[in-house]
Design a protein around this motif. Sequence first.
Motif, PDB file in Angstrom:
ATOM      1  N   ASP A  41       0.794  -1.245   0.024  1.00 52.30           N
ATOM      2  CA  ASP A  41       0.038  -0.029   0.192  1.00 52.30           C
ATOM      3  C   ASP A  41       0.930   1.218   0.005  1.00 52.30           C
ATOM      4  N   TYR A  42       1.872   1.184   0.849  1.00 58.78           N
ATOM      5  CA  TYR A  42       2.869   2.293   0.825  1.00 58.78           C
ATOM      6  C   TYR A  42       3.647   2.569  -0.640  1.00 58.78           C
ATOM      7  N   PHE A  43       3.993   1.574  -1.037  1.00 58.65           N
ATOM      8  CA  PHE A  43       4.645   1.675  -2.443  1.00 58.65           C
ATOM      9  C   PHE A  43       3.665   2.083  -3.462  1.00 58.65           C
ATOM     10  N   ALA A  44       2.440   1.552  -3.154  1.00 58.27           N
ATOM     11  CA  ALA A  44       1.322   2.321  -4.411  1.00 58.27           C
ATOM     12  C   ALA A  44       0.916   3.595  -4.126  1.00 58.27           C
ATOM     13  N   GLY A  45       1.280   4.217  -2.999  1.00 55.71           N
ATOM     14  CA  GLY A  45       1.210   5.630  -2.784  1.00 55.71           C
ATOM     15  C   GLY A  45       2.371   6.440  -3.757  1.00 55.71           C
ATOM     16  N   LEU A  46       3.451   5.911  -3.466  1.00 53.79           N
ATOM     17  CA  LEU A  46       4.531   6.332  -4.025  1.00 53.79           C
ATOM     18  C   LEU A  46       4.554   6.152  -5.736  1.00 53.79           C
ATOM     19  N   LYS A  47       3.937   5.362  -6.061  1.00 54.89           N
ATOM     20  CA  LYS A  47       3.719   5.146  -7.351  1.00 54.89           C
ATOM     21  C   LYS A  47       2.504   6.019  -7.854  1.00 54.89           C
TER      22      LYS A  47
ATOM     23  N   ALA B 113      -7.692   6.298  -1.715  1.00 60.68           N
ATOM     24  CA  ALA B 113      -7.712   5.100  -0.970  1.00 60.68           C
ATOM     25  C   ALA B 113      -8.079   4.078  -1.303  1.00 60.68           C
ATOM     26  N   GLN B 114      -9.476   3.965  -2.021  1.00 64.70           N
ATOM     27  CA  GLN B 114     -10.175   3.021  -2.444  1.00 64.70           C
ATOM     28  C   GLN B 114      -9.364   2.245  -3.576  1.00 64.70           C
ATOM     29  N   GLU B 115      -9.059   2.930  -4.446  1.00 63.77           N
ATOM     30  CA  GLU B 115      -8.281   2.547  -5.593  1.00 63.77           C
ATOM     31  C   GLU B 115      -6.978   1.749  -5.228  1.00 63.77           C
ATOM     32  N   ARG B 116      -6.379   2.299  -4.143  1.00 58.88           N
ATOM     33  CA  ARG B 116      -5.030   1.745  -3.654  1.00 58.88           C
ATOM     34  C   ARG B 116      -5.369   0.489  -2.805  1.00 58.88           C
ATOM     35  N   LYS B 117      -6.293   0.341  -2.426  1.00 61.57           N
ATOM     36  CA  LYS B 117      -6.876  -0.742  -1.522  1.00 61.57           C
ATOM     37  C   LYS B 117      -6.991  -1.933  -2.414  1.00 61.57           C
ATOM     38  N   GLN B 118      -7.938  -1.444  -3.660  1.00 61.07           N
ATOM     39  CA  GLN B 118      -8.133  -2.624  -4.528  1.00 61.07           C
ATOM     40  C   GLN B 118      -7.122  -3.011  -5.461  1.00 61.07           C
TER      41      GLN B 118
END
Length: 294
Positions: free
Chosen positions: A97-103, A108-113
């Motif tokens: 999830d952390y790396f997804a934010g960096l990307k 938040a919902q899209e990141r969770k999915q």
Amino acid sequence: MELQITNLSKTYANGVRALHNVSLTIPSGMFGLLGPNGAGKSSLMRTIATLQEPDSGSIRLGNLDVLTQKEAVRQVLGYLPQEFGLYPSISADVLLDYFAGLKGIRDAQERKQTVESLLQQTNLWAARKKNLGGYSGGMKQRFGIAVALLGSPQLIIVDEPTAGLDPTERNRFLDLLSEISDNVIVILSTHIVEDVTELCSNMAIIASGEVIATGRPTDVIGEIRGKVYRTRTEKASLPTLRATHEVISTKLVAGSPVVRVFSETPINGEFTPVEATLEDVYFHRLARKEMVGA
């Protein structure tokens, strides 16, 4: 999408020539970059991944100039280096999830999915709450691929991904690579011939920073088809055999050397013609490269 590498060269400050006039055209699908340790594979991968500058040459990914449009390239790039560090006391879902934010996945919902989908795809969902320090080597590699897949990359680079994995994890990892290579460019850099034989529709062999063979594995093997012979001999006879024949490889079987040799003309006597393999091509090309460089 196509990756075009033209006349790429790199010499390090200590005088080591890592790449010399490397030119490759890499289409979508799985591409195997095969070579021994120190051949220049990692130098090439790092250059493509915008982590180092070449001395000369060019790289284009579709319409992107890799050497001048680094940020744009990084947006469509997934990279799993040979060695990468992970925070051992953090769970897989939290770190991904952390790396997804960096990307750049801010919602938040899209990141969770995205995290859930990638952990499912890499078969890590059941272990998502487990700290990464407790992961096996194969699980860590699959987590690395999950990170590399963030942002739906068009180019994925994996450098020696199966080195040190047990057979079960190796097969699981290769199956995963095969699944993700349908619509993107996946470059598999390895010294393990079987990985390329089993997965790659196109390949190149690199040695001493130079490309010494390229093409489809079946076409590359075809260059020596009908020219490989095998014999069983004694250890004491190996020096004479090496002096009189072009030895490709030797392998101990039940204590006795089994020797494979290359010959342009038929060999009689104790030699038996055998079907050529990609491993034969690999060792044959490397031996000839060493002879030229000697």
